[in-house]
Scaffold this motif. Structure first.
Motif: not given
Length: 438
Positions: A345, A393, A341, A322, A326
């Protein structure tokens, strides 16, 4: 049945979310209609109040062995020509065998689970002459099974003898998934694949022989290409770019996933898309190694499915997918349009799963494997966040999930492993390394 109840938001796919409950039965996500037929005394409940529920993250490119070799002196801010012998010397001093593979994999898989990674693809490249190849593969798979994570073990090659690499891959398949379809165990927890490190290290014969093993057993193929060093070596050695060589050697195909792809041209992107190749973005490795930034937006807009990977501790000292998602979002505008985001993801879940040929992973639609993460978004790090999914994120860079479920089984509860103490796993690796380097 396991019921995930009262979530703020449940990710259905990368563009649609809905609040409410999520039902898991027999290791799969089930519809509300199916859930309604289950007797109430058969239901276990996991409270997700104040939380966002996402699919389990899929780390599409890792080197679990390197969990034992992080932040080594001489491996940061150096050229690959210096990095490789430094890592090799460390491997030689410690000794690569099943015991180390098991102990390092316990740490690497546990770290992943604690960060929301329910499936990890381990591209194992280090096979000292005479090493117990089946033992190393089995030890890695055993570590993942003990913790309850899913593993994709890639029999890699880095300057190995081509025929021995192919024979080794055959031995590993025969020992670990002799009756599995497409190299996948019947319970879906273990998958095998093959993958040379790249044209910079492995010959055409290695690529072709491993491709024969893959075709015989229905395995996926994985390799690395177009890090800047890969391009430089390919040009010097062959007078050709890596994508040209992969095409000529039969490695541009729908069953192939290529990691890195930092230095690709628009023409090469079009060729990759036409061939149906999938890609893996690994910014947490590529940036510190000085390899550049993959043009993810351009790859996706060409129709290439892109997953996300951390790579190993030799180049990226954290297996926190994760956090790397980011980072991928932050650096994307340097080489193309910004990435949303939800888009990233989706790369870290279903995008990675597509590269593994695993349609049941990386999403929470009816029939999906029951792999998910419950992320608490009720604390100060999420205060003022307008979109809790984007906030996963953008906010709280070190975020970890409160609960993690794999195959319908809770493997992380209240931020801790179920049935294992992460401190014991860390201490065991520390003791092993100390004993071998004394």
């Amino acid at each position: 049945m396991l019921l995930i109840r009262k979530a703020v938001t449940t990710m259905i796919d990368e563009t649609h979310e809905s609040p409410g409950d999520l039902a898991l039965a027999d290791g799969f996500v089930v519809s509300a209609a199916v859930a309604a037929t289950v007797e109430s005394d058969e239901i276990d409940v996991l409270d997700a109040s104040g939380c966002v529920v996402t699919p389990g993250l899929v780390n599409a490119h890792h080197h679990l062995l390197q969990s034992a070799f992080r932040t080594l002196p001489g491996t940061r801010g150096v050229a690959m020509s210096d990095w490789l012998p430094t890592m090799a010397a460390a491997y030689g001093q410690v000794g690569i065998d099943p015991e180390l593979a098991h102990t390092a994999a316990l740490v690497g898989v546990a770290e992943g689970l604690l960060c929301g990674v329910t499936t990890v693809a381990d591209h194992h490249l280090t096979w000292p002459e005479g090493s117990d190849d089946v033992g190393i593969a089995r030890a890695t798979a055993s570590a993942s099974a003990e913790l309850g994570g899913r593993l994709v073990f890639v029999r890699g090659s880095a300057r190995d003898d081509p025929e021995e690499a192919a024979l080794s891959a055959e031995r590993i398949v025969g020992a670990l998934v002799p009756h599995g379809e497409a190299g996948i165990s019947n319970d879906g927890m273990l998958q095998l694949a093959v993958g040379p490190a790249g044209v910079h290290s492995d010959s055409e014969q290695t690529f072709r022989l491993l491709a024969e093993v893959a075709e015989h057993h229905g395995l996926r193929r994985r390799t690395q290409a177009n890090e800047q060093v890969d391009v430089a070596i390919a040009l010097e050695k062959y007078g050709r770019r890596p994508i040209d060589l992969l095409d000529e050697w039969g490695w541009l195909a729908p069953d192939v996933t290529i990691a890195h792809l930092c230095a690709v041209t628009p023409d090469e992107i079009a060729r990759l898309a036409s061939a149906g190749v999938t890609a893996t973005h690994a910014p947490g490795c590529d940036l510190p190694m000085g390899w550049g930034i993959a043009p993810v937006a351009a790859l996706r807009e060409a129709g290439i499915s892109v997953g996300l990977g951390t790579s190993g501790g030799g180049s990226n000292d954290a297996g926190h997918l994760l956090a790397d998602a980011r980072l991928a979002m932050q650096v994307a505008p340097l080489v193309g349009r910004p990435l949303a985001a939800r888009e990233v993801l989706g790369m870290a879940s279903e995008g990675s799963a597509r590269g593994l040929g695993r349609d049941e992973l990386g999403h929470l639609r009816h029939g999906a494997a029951a792999d998910l993460c419950v992320w608490d978004v009720s604390g100060v790090a999420d205060a003022g966040v307008a979109d809790p999914v984007a906030g996963l994120l953008w906010a709280s860079p070190g975020r970890r999930p409160k609960h993690v479920v794999v195959g319908g089984r809770v493997v992380v509860r209240d931020y801790e492993l179920v049935g294992h103490d992460q401190r014991d796993l860390a201490a065991a690796l520390t003791r092993l390394l100390a004993a071998r380097t004394a």
